[in-house]
Scaffold this motif. Sequence first.
Motif, mmCIF file in Angstrom:
data_model
loop_
_atom_site.group_PDB
_atom_site.id
_atom_site.type_symbol
_atom_site.label_atom_id
_atom_site.label_comp_id
_atom_site.label_asym_id
_atom_site.label_seq_id
_atom_site.Cartn_x
_atom_site.Cartn_y
_atom_site.Cartn_z
ATOM 1 N N UNK A 1 -7.597 -2.261 -4.792
ATOM 2 C CA UNK A 1 -8.012 -1.534 -6.064
ATOM 3 C C UNK A 1 -6.903 -1.040 -6.929
ATOM 4 N N UNK A 2 -5.823 -0.503 -6.275
ATOM 5 C CA UNK A 2 -4.638 -0.006 -6.987
ATOM 6 C C UNK A 2 -3.880 -0.787 -7.927
ATOM 7 N N UNK A 3 -3.865 -2.131 -7.408
ATOM 8 C CA UNK A 3 -3.133 -3.245 -7.986
ATOM 9 C C UNK A 3 -3.794 -3.702 -9.075
ATOM 10 N N UNK A 4 -5.191 -3.834 -9.022
ATOM 11 C CA UNK A 4 -6.089 -4.045 -10.399
ATOM 12 C C UNK A 4 -5.709 -3.087 -11.404
ATOM 13 N N UNK A 5 -5.824 -1.808 -11.073
ATOM 14 C CA UNK A 5 -5.625 -0.918 -12.216
ATOM 15 C C UNK A 5 -4.115 -0.893 -12.730
ATOM 16 N N UNK B 1 -0.613 2.284 1.454
ATOM 17 C CA UNK B 1 -1.100 1.292 0.622
ATOM 18 C C UNK B 1 -1.422 1.234 -0.806
ATOM 19 N N UNK B 2 -2.099 2.470 -1.123
ATOM 20 C CA UNK B 2 -2.246 2.692 -2.487
ATOM 21 C C UNK B 2 -1.084 3.000 -3.263
ATOM 22 N N UNK B 3 -0.002 3.454 -2.951
ATOM 23 C CA UNK B 3 1.367 3.521 -3.674
ATOM 24 C C UNK B 3 1.723 2.009 -3.599
ATOM 25 N N UNK B 4 1.866 1.416 -2.500
ATOM 26 C CA UNK B 4 2.320 0.005 -2.535
ATOM 27 C C UNK B 4 1.795 -0.893 -3.490
ATOM 28 N N UNK B 5 0.036 -0.797 -3.562
ATOM 29 C CA UNK B 5 -0.687 -1.715 -4.476
ATOM 30 C C UNK B 5 -0.340 -1.339 -5.996
ATOM 31 N N UNK B 6 -0.009 -0.109 -6.197
ATOM 32 C CA UNK B 6 0.174 0.169 -7.779
ATOM 33 C C UNK B 6 1.569 -0.226 -7.884
ATOM 34 N N UNK B 7 2.439 -0.228 -7.057
ATOM 35 C CA UNK B 7 3.809 -0.840 -7.430
ATOM 36 C C UNK B 7 3.688 -2.399 -7.648
ATOM 37 N N UNK B 8 3.033 -3.003 -6.634
ATOM 38 C CA UNK B 8 2.976 -4.654 -6.849
ATOM 39 C C UNK B 8 2.339 -4.801 -8.252
ATOM 40 N N UNK C 1 -7.824 8.010 -9.382
ATOM 41 C CA UNK C 1 -7.242 9.063 -10.559
ATOM 42 C C UNK C 1 -5.972 9.544 -10.618
ATOM 43 N N UNK C 2 -5.754 10.413 -9.550
ATOM 44 C CA UNK C 2 -4.273 10.985 -9.324
ATOM 45 C C UNK C 2 -3.286 10.038 -9.264
ATOM 46 N N UNK C 3 -3.359 8.951 -8.359
ATOM 47 C CA UNK C 3 -2.326 8.028 -8.173
ATOM 48 C C UNK C 3 -2.139 6.928 -9.391
ATOM 49 N N UNK C 4 -3.240 6.840 -10.219
ATOM 50 C CA UNK C 4 -3.121 6.121 -11.411
ATOM 51 C C UNK C 4 -2.392 6.767 -12.526
ATOM 52 N N UNK C 5 -2.731 7.982 -12.457
ATOM 53 C CA UNK C 5 -1.869 9.005 -13.414
ATOM 54 C C UNK C 5 -0.492 8.931 -13.299
ATOM 55 N N UNK C 6 -0.033 8.971 -12.049
ATOM 56 C CA UNK C 6 1.332 8.964 -11.324
ATOM 57 C C UNK C 6 2.103 7.453 -11.819
ATOM 58 N N UNK C 7 1.172 6.517 -11.602
ATOM 59 C CA UNK C 7 1.638 5.063 -11.892
ATOM 60 C C UNK C 7 1.966 5.221 -13.341
#
Length: 504
Positions: free
Chosen positions: A66-70, A23-30, A369-375
């Motif tokens: 949380x991921x989508x906002x970032x 879900x975190x990766x999905x939120x980062x993409x959207x 932190x790690x997933x945001x850096x990846x995004x």
Amino acid sequence: MLELQQSLAMVFDWQVLLVILGASIFGLFIGAIPGLTATMATALLVPLTFFMDPLPAIGAIVSATAMAIVAGDIPGALLRIPGTPASAAYTDEAYLMGRQGKVGQALGVNLVCSVVGGVIGVAILAFFAPLVAEFAIQFTSDEYFWLALLGLSCAVLVSGTDPVKGAISMLLGLLISMVGMSSVSGQMRFIFGVPELLNGIAILPVLIGLFAIAELLRRLPEIGTMSLSKMPLVKKPFEGVGGLLWKYKGGVARSSLLGTLIGALPGAGADIASWISYALARKLSRTPEKFGTGHPEGLVSASSANNAALSGAYIPALVFGIPGDTITAIIIGVLMMKGITPGPDVFTTDAVLVNAIFIVFILANLLLIPLGLLAIRSARHILSVPHGVLYPLILLFCIVGAYAANNSMLDIWIMLILGLFAYVMVEHDFPIGPMILAVILGPVVEGNFLRSMIKANGDMLMLFDRPIAATLGTLAVLVWVAIIASALMSAARPQPNVANKEST
């Protein structure tokens, strides 16, 4: 201590962790796709949560949000296009920092401040929510009626520049919530001879229609185009971030606290929290003239408020069952589908689940932190996805999700009709937030009002008989006075368009 151990065991189950990661990766993409909001990411996840247990279902929504906002900060800094409304307050600052060769620092500040604000918000949520729940156990139908009405009223008040349009949106949501059989009187309303409507309109097609379908209709002109692909190279995203955080540590603490408080107000949300925090930082700054030129102080304050507001919105949602924003409205709908009714009792009957939710919040913010850096590193690829490929896939996902809830074609038609209706509303500047909050809170307002009237033999003054109910009732009346006064002042103002036409 035993409850905490059980909560940790629930969260650190490999299946739950896998759901949170996905879900975190999905939120980062959207979130990184301009125009696709955190609310839309949440609405698209709802069909999947239908097949999950309560904790992974909530964990998926919390993580994706949380991921989508970032991730919404990424196109703002690179293309001057905010990925989500919550990112709009500081898009110019981030973009102008990029023009100065500091795009990596701008994104690093956004990321770290979002984590700090989110963790502070979770700490406040975990500390205060149980205390508020102990107080809320004393509530009767009188208090719940006024509290739900106050939540709807505040949503109208903060929904936009025109409170009348907010009120109309709210009334339309109440109308949708009344379809079906009354839970108190058993009276059938607005079913038009369709037996499937006896149980009311399911929340899932309403959520998908109002958010996802309406947004897709707004984005139709973009099909056949590609997002801009020529972007500055992101280098060293964490360089100098520590020094900036220390320099503006007061702004981080103030905005995190303010974001949590604003998030707890029904109908406010992260976008209002970020705008208010940015404006307050400018007001209190020693160098206000630097704002709007690529100044990191506004960036630090507004991005800290974002994720703190997400946590704050869960205080009224968990304690009272009153949504703090549209995302928590979706969460409440998901919990109800799982047979869990949010309210003060949930802290005793489902204490292990509540503690597990708090742990998921912390975990989701630390994963930023790690997933945001990846995004950030993958931004060039994410932003180059053709809209003609992305949007039809989203539409297909929406149709399958709406049908899967009850295996009913009626739900698909409801989703499409409400999506078209919401699109027309948005095009005419009607806010959607009050409408969806009214769909969730409508049964709460109606049911508790009817119960109070039965107890009081129809005497409405008895709604003010208890001290807490009288306080909440007075606040609700004052909010409506403010709404009416704002509408009258807006109507009394001269219209600039008319004056311009006459002068020409």
